[in-house]
Structure formats: structure tokens, C-alpha cells
Design an enzyme around this catalytic site. Structure first.
Site, PDB file in Angstrom:
ATOM      1  N   ASP A  35       0.863  -1.142   0.162  1.00  0.00           N
ATOM      2  CA  ASP A  35      -0.005   0.203  -0.096  1.00  0.00           C
ATOM      3  C   ASP A  35       0.896   1.083   0.043  1.00  0.00           C
ATOM      4  O   ASP A  35       1.622   1.252   1.090  1.00  0.00           O
ATOM      5  CB  ASP A  35      -0.928  -0.171   1.357  1.00  0.00           C
ATOM      6  CG  ASP A  35      -1.835   1.215   1.342  1.00  0.00           C
ATOM      7  OD1 ASP A  35      -1.544   2.161   0.491  1.00  0.00           O
ATOM      8  OD2 ASP A  35      -2.753   1.221   2.139  1.00  0.00           O
ATOM      9  N   TYR A 124     -10.005  13.785  -9.364  1.00  0.00           N
ATOM     10  CA  TYR A 124      -8.815  13.114  -9.533  1.00  0.00           C
ATOM     11  C   TYR A 124      -7.775  13.802 -10.362  1.00  0.00           C
ATOM     12  O   TYR A 124      -6.733  13.632  -9.627  1.00  0.00           O
ATOM     13  CB  TYR A 124      -9.533  11.945 -10.714  1.00  0.00           C
ATOM     14  CG  TYR A 124      -8.395  11.477 -11.432  1.00  0.00           C
ATOM     15  CD1 TYR A 124      -7.720  10.335 -11.081  1.00  0.00           C
ATOM     16  CD2 TYR A 124      -7.990  11.742 -12.788  1.00  0.00           C
ATOM     17  CE1 TYR A 124      -6.563   9.681 -11.707  1.00  0.00           C
ATOM     18  CE2 TYR A 124      -7.098  11.076 -13.576  1.00  0.00           C
ATOM     19  CZ  TYR A 124      -6.357   9.901 -13.092  1.00  0.00           C
ATOM     20  OH  TYR A 124      -5.329   9.395 -13.799  1.00  0.00           O
ATOM     21  N   TRP A 149      -5.727   8.926 -21.626  1.00  0.00           N
ATOM     22  CA  TRP A 149      -6.664   8.113 -22.314  1.00  0.00           C
ATOM     23  C   TRP A 149      -6.125   6.751 -22.467  1.00  0.00           C
ATOM     24  O   TRP A 149      -5.831   6.121 -23.396  1.00  0.00           O
ATOM     25  CB  TRP A 149      -7.015   8.560 -23.555  1.00  0.00           C
ATOM     26  CG  TRP A 149      -7.763   9.950 -23.412  1.00  0.00           C
ATOM     27  CD1 TRP A 149      -7.906  10.837 -22.543  1.00  0.00           C
ATOM     28  CD2 TRP A 149      -8.867  10.531 -24.362  1.00  0.00           C
ATOM     29  NE1 TRP A 149      -8.886  11.815 -22.645  1.00  0.00           N
ATOM     30  CE2 TRP A 149      -9.374  11.620 -23.994  1.00  0.00           C
ATOM     31  CE3 TRP A 149      -9.452   9.779 -25.553  1.00  0.00           C
ATOM     32  CZ2 TRP A 149     -10.293  12.074 -24.685  1.00  0.00           C
ATOM     33  CZ3 TRP A 149     -10.266  10.585 -26.149  1.00  0.00           C
ATOM     34  CH2 TRP A 149     -10.698  11.889 -25.838  1.00  0.00           C
TER      35      TRP A 149
HETATM   36  N1  LIG Z   1      -5.901   5.000 -17.316  1.00  0.00           N
HETATM   37  C1  LIG Z   1      -5.809   6.116 -17.996  1.00  0.00           C
HETATM   38  O1  LIG Z   1      -6.583   6.568 -18.963  1.00  0.00           O
HETATM   39  C2  LIG Z   1      -4.854   7.203 -17.802  1.00  0.00           C
HETATM   40  C3  LIG Z   1      -4.906   8.531 -18.166  1.00  0.00           C
HETATM   41  C4  LIG Z   1      -3.900   9.357 -17.953  1.00  0.00           C
HETATM   42  C5  LIG Z   1      -2.938   8.966 -17.025  1.00  0.00           C
HETATM   43  N2  LIG Z   1      -2.995   7.756 -16.395  1.00  0.00           N
HETATM   44  C6  LIG Z   1      -1.898   7.650 -14.897  1.00  0.00           C
HETATM   45  O2  LIG Z   1      -1.154   6.416 -15.514  1.00  0.00           O
HETATM   46  C7  LIG Z   1      -0.909   5.508 -14.436  1.00  0.00           C
HETATM   47  C8  LIG Z   1      -1.081   4.370 -14.581  1.00  0.00           C
HETATM   48  O3  LIG Z   1      -2.447   4.166 -14.999  1.00  0.00           O
HETATM   49  P1  LIG Z   1      -3.207   2.699 -15.159  1.00  0.00           P
HETATM   50  O4  LIG Z   1      -4.149   2.856 -16.461  1.00  0.00           O
HETATM   51  O5  LIG Z   1      -2.269   1.619 -15.467  1.00  0.00           O
HETATM   52  O6  LIG Z   1      -4.021   2.451 -13.788  1.00  0.00           O
HETATM   53  P2  LIG Z   1      -4.622   1.256 -13.098  1.00  0.00           P
HETATM   54  O7  LIG Z   1      -4.764   0.163 -14.273  1.00  0.00           O
HETATM   55  O8  LIG Z   1      -5.982   1.649 -12.393  1.00  0.00           O
HETATM   56  O9  LIG Z   1      -3.435   0.698 -12.285  1.00  0.00           O
HETATM   57  C9  LIG Z   1      -3.164   1.299 -11.071  1.00  0.00           C
HETATM   58  C10 LIG Z   1      -2.664   0.259 -10.150  1.00  0.00           C
HETATM   59  O10 LIG Z   1      -2.346   0.929  -8.675  1.00  0.00           O
HETATM   60  C11 LIG Z   1      -3.175  -0.042  -7.786  1.00  0.00           C
HETATM   61  N3  LIG Z   1      -3.258   0.964  -6.481  1.00  0.00           N
HETATM   62  C12 LIG Z   1      -4.188   1.502  -6.266  1.00  0.00           C
HETATM   63  N4  LIG Z   1      -4.183   2.112  -4.893  1.00  0.00           N
HETATM   64  C13 LIG Z   1      -2.922   1.660  -4.427  1.00  0.00           C
HETATM   65  C14 LIG Z   1      -2.326   1.660  -3.259  1.00  0.00           C
HETATM   66  N5  LIG Z   1      -2.970   2.402  -2.102  1.00  0.00           N
HETATM   67  N6  LIG Z   1      -0.961   0.914  -3.059  1.00  0.00           N
HETATM   68  C15 LIG Z   1      -0.465   0.281  -4.126  1.00  0.00           C
HETATM   69  N7  LIG Z   1      -1.291   0.042  -5.455  1.00  0.00           N
HETATM   70  C16 LIG Z   1      -2.397   0.742  -5.585  1.00  0.00           C
HETATM   71  C17 LIG Z   1      -4.532  -0.265  -8.530  1.00  0.00           C
HETATM   72  O11 LIG Z   1      -4.855  -1.286  -7.681  1.00  0.00           O
HETATM   73  P3  LIG Z   1      -6.610  -1.485  -7.550  1.00  0.00           P
HETATM   74  O12 LIG Z   1      -6.880  -1.838  -9.079  1.00  0.00           O
HETATM   75  O13 LIG Z   1      -6.659  -2.745  -6.753  1.00  0.00           O
HETATM   76  O14 LIG Z   1      -6.982  -0.514  -7.160  1.00  0.00           O
HETATM   77  C18 LIG Z   1      -3.865  -0.790  -9.791  1.00  0.00           C
HETATM   78  O15 LIG Z   1      -3.323  -2.116  -9.754  1.00  0.00           O
HETATM   79  C19 LIG Z   1      -1.619   6.333 -13.209  1.00  0.00           C
HETATM   80  O16 LIG Z   1      -0.621   7.096 -12.611  1.00  0.00           O
HETATM   81  C20 LIG Z   1      -2.607   7.013 -13.803  1.00  0.00           C
HETATM   82  O17 LIG Z   1      -2.854   8.277 -13.053  1.00  0.00           O
HETATM   83  C21 LIG Z   1      -3.947   6.848 -16.527  1.00  0.00           C
END
Ligand SMILES: NC(=O)c1ccc[n+]([C@@H]2O[C@H](COP(=O)([O-])OP(=O)(O)OC[C@H]3O[C@@H](n4cnc5c(N)ncnc54)[C@H](OP(=O)(O)O)[C@@H]3O)[C@@H](O)[C@H]2O)c1
Length: 297
Positions: A35, A124, A149
Site C-alpha cells: 500500500d 482525480y 486516455w
Molecule cells: N487510465 C488512464 O486513462 C490514464 C490516463 C492518464 C494518466 N494515467 C495515469 O497512468 C498511471 C497508470 O494508470 P493505469 O491505467 O495503469 O491505472 P490502473 O490500471 O488503475 O492501475 C493502477 C494500479 O495501482 C493500484 N493501486 C491503487 N491504490 C494503490 C495503493 N494504495 N497502493 C498500491 N497500489 C495501488 C491499483 O490497484 P487496484 O486496482 O486494486 O485499486 C492498480 O493495480 C496512473 O498514474 C494514472 O493516473 C492513466
């Protein structure tokens, strides 16, 4: 090079794991084993592993839910990012932190430069901006990479939701007045590895203290994106029939969180590192091909 990846079960973390270059000793961590808001646990792991590089791809990414879960979003996206950055600094590890186009308000009509004024319009976005500031405070050599995205064959995202709806519904209405850029997590992972090898390696840290923008090339509305998903999926035989996709306005599809109407970033800073600027549509095609292969295995 020892690399600690937080959020290794997410879309980006998963792509990082499967694309780790030879010579990388990969330490992937995620909930429930790690965490990032638990500072003593993070410090202990950091002291045990002593990574050369820490990549933070962990985040609270439920944009609409964050409007009701303000505290959790801030704890993970801001406090947790700061905890990781401080822990990385304490062991002399380089730090790459992933952030978002949602730090901008979307009122511009020209691509946002990395130093453009941030004015998030959602919890967010605000919590992610809080994370950027916390990271820079805790680790002056960190690099922040904003992206937009994001999708991958792993995890939940717009592409997979659309494919499901297109196979179930007679027609779809999709927002046409929000413009951004879809980004395949694979390409983003590649950029992070390129950055990591310069930042975490022994050749100095040319991107230390900088904020970069990386997304695929081109722009699209959610409507354009949905139309492309349907066309590509039909061509690959993933869908059997086309359904009507209707463009609608943001006000016709109310959501808990407000989203920037224009969140296109100027991506020269990221592309100058990656050396490539693949168009979002060709990346989408590659991802869908991979999804087809995965589904037929
Ligand atoms: N997805 C998008 O469209 C998007 C767009 C722009 C930027 N980003 C950024 O890109 C990065 C990667 O995004 P992604 O799409 O790969 O996100 P994701 O698929 O939601 O993955 C995030 C991971 O972090 C884990 N997590 C959440 N809270 C946590 C905690 N307290 N301690 C440890 N792990 C934790 C989540 O676990 P759980 O699933 O169990 O919560 C999940 O496995 C992030 O920084 C996001 O803000 C994403």
C-alpha cells in the site's frame, strides 16, 4: 539495474513487467501486498530491495468515483506518490512518476505544453496534481510523465467497454465534444524503460527534475475513438455487425466528474525520448490484434 514498480497489476504496470528489458531485475508490487500510503512499509521494502529506479504507476484512477471518495483519491494519488518519492530519494534511487492530462482544465484550443498552467476540474485531476507537487518536493531529481486516455489488453478501459457494448447494444451514443489522445500502455511502457535506462543507469540523469508529456500521436474525440474501435474490430472479426454510433454532447451524458473538453498535450518532450510518435489508431489496431490472439488462446 534493480527496478521497483508500484502498481504492477494495473494496465501500465502489467505492460512494464512484460516489456522489461534484459538486465532489469523487476520488483513489481501492488495492493494488497504493497500500500503506497503506508510509509513504514514502503521504507522497509526500499531498504530491503535498494532499487536503482522506482517507477510509480500506482494510482486511484476511478475518475467519477473520486468525486465521492475524495480522501482516498488524495491519499493514494498525492500522499502515496510523495511517500514513494521520499523512499526512493532516501536510497538514492531515480524516480519516474506517471501523471495525467486531467491536470489541465481543457479551456485551451492548442496543445498543452509541460509548463502550461494546471487547473484541474475534477477531484482525480486535483489529486494527481497534488501528487506531482508531492513528488517534486520529496525527490528533486524525479521525472514526471503526463499521459492520457490509457488502454491495454490487461485491465478495464474504454476500448474493452466499447467492444462489450457494441456486441450487446443496438446502438451507442458517445461524447463528441471532448478531445484528447488515446494512448496504448505498451508504448508508454517503452518510453518509461528508455527513460529508466538513462535515469536509473550510470550515464547521469538527463531528465531529472523535468515534466514530460507522452501520448500517442493524433487527436480524437471519444466518438472518433469509438468509431475507430468498431471499424478495427469488424476488420479483425471481433464483432460480427456494425451498430449505429451517434455523436452526443457532454451535457447529454452527465457524469459525476467534469472532464476537460480539450486535453491534447504537446508531446514533443516525450517523443524526443522515445524517438517515435506512433499514431493512436495504428496502436489501437495492434492492441486489438493482441486482444484477438489472447481471446483465441
Ligand atoms: N487510465 C488512464 O486513462 C490514464 C490516463 C492518464 C494518466 N494515467 C495515469 O497512468 C498511471 C497508470 O494508470 P493505469 O491505467 O495503469 O491505472 P490502473 O490500471 O488503475 O492501475 C493502477 C494500479 O495501482 C493500484 N493501486 C491503487 N491504490 C494503490 C495503493 N494504495 N497502493 C498500491 N497500489 C495501488 C491499483 O490497484 P487496484 O486496482 O486494486 O485499486 C492498480 O493495480 C496512473 O498514474 C494514472 O493516473 C492513466
Amino acid at each position: 539495474m534493480k527496478v521497483f514498480v508500484a502498481g504492477s497489476k494495473g494496465q501500465l504496470g502489467w505492460e512494464l513487467q512484460r516489456t522489461a528489458p534484459a538486465g532489469v531485475e523487476f520488483h513489481g508490487w501492488d495492493l494488497p501486498d504493497l500500500d503506497i500510503t503506508d510509509a513504514p512499509q514502503v521504507a522497509l521494502l526500499m531498504a530491503q530491495i535498494k532499487p536503482d529506479l522506482l517507477i510509480n504507476s500506482a494510482a486511484y484512477t476511478a475518475v467519477d468515483k473520486a468525486e465521492a471518495e475524495v480522501d482516498v483519491a488524495w491519499r493514494v494519488n498525492s500522499d502515496g506518490a510523495g511517500v514513494l518519492a521520499a523512499a526512493a530519494a532516501s536510497v538514492g534511487a531515480a524516480f519516474l512518476h506517471v501523471s495525467t492530462d486531467f491536470v489541465f482544465d481543457g479551456s485551451s484550443s492548442r496543445p498543452y505544453q509541460p509548463d502550461a498552467v494546471c487547473a484541474p476540474v475534477s477531484v482525480y485531476g486535483a489529486s494527481k496534481l497534488g501528487g506531482e507537487l508531492a513528488v517534486m518536493r520529496a525527490h528533486c531529481n524525479a521525472t514526471i510523465i503526463r499521459t492520457s486516455w490509457v488502454y491495454s489488453v490487461h485491465g478495464g478501459n474504454f476500448v474493452k467497454t466499447m467492444l462489450k457494448l457494441m456486441s450487446e447494444k443496438p446502438a451507442l451514443n458517445v461524447i463528441a465534444d471532448q478531445i484528447g489522445t488515446p494512448t496504448w500502455a505498451r508504448g508508454l511502457a517503452g518510453l518509461l524503460w528508455q527513460l529508466g535506462q538513462s535515469q536509473g543507469g550510470l550515464q547521469g540523469r538527463p531528465y531529472a527534475g523535468r515534466t514530460l508529456h507522452y501520448a500517442d500521436a493524433g487527436t480524437a474525440s471519444w466518438f472518433d475513438y469509438a468509431v475507430a474501435i468498431q471499424e478495427e474490430a469488424l476488420a479483425l472479426g471481433m464483432l460480427t455487425k456494425a451498430i449505429p454510433i451517434n455523436p452526443i454532447r457532454t451535457e447529454d451524458y452527465p457524469t459525476a466528474a467534469q472532464r476537460p473538453s480539450y486535453s491534447v498535450m504537446n508531446r514533443d518532450s516525450g517523443w524526443s525520448v522515445s524517438g517515435v510518435a506512433p499514431h493512436w489508431r495504428s496502436q489501437l489496431r495492434l492492441m486489438l490484434r493482441e486482444l484477438t490472439e489472447k481471446n483465441t488462446q
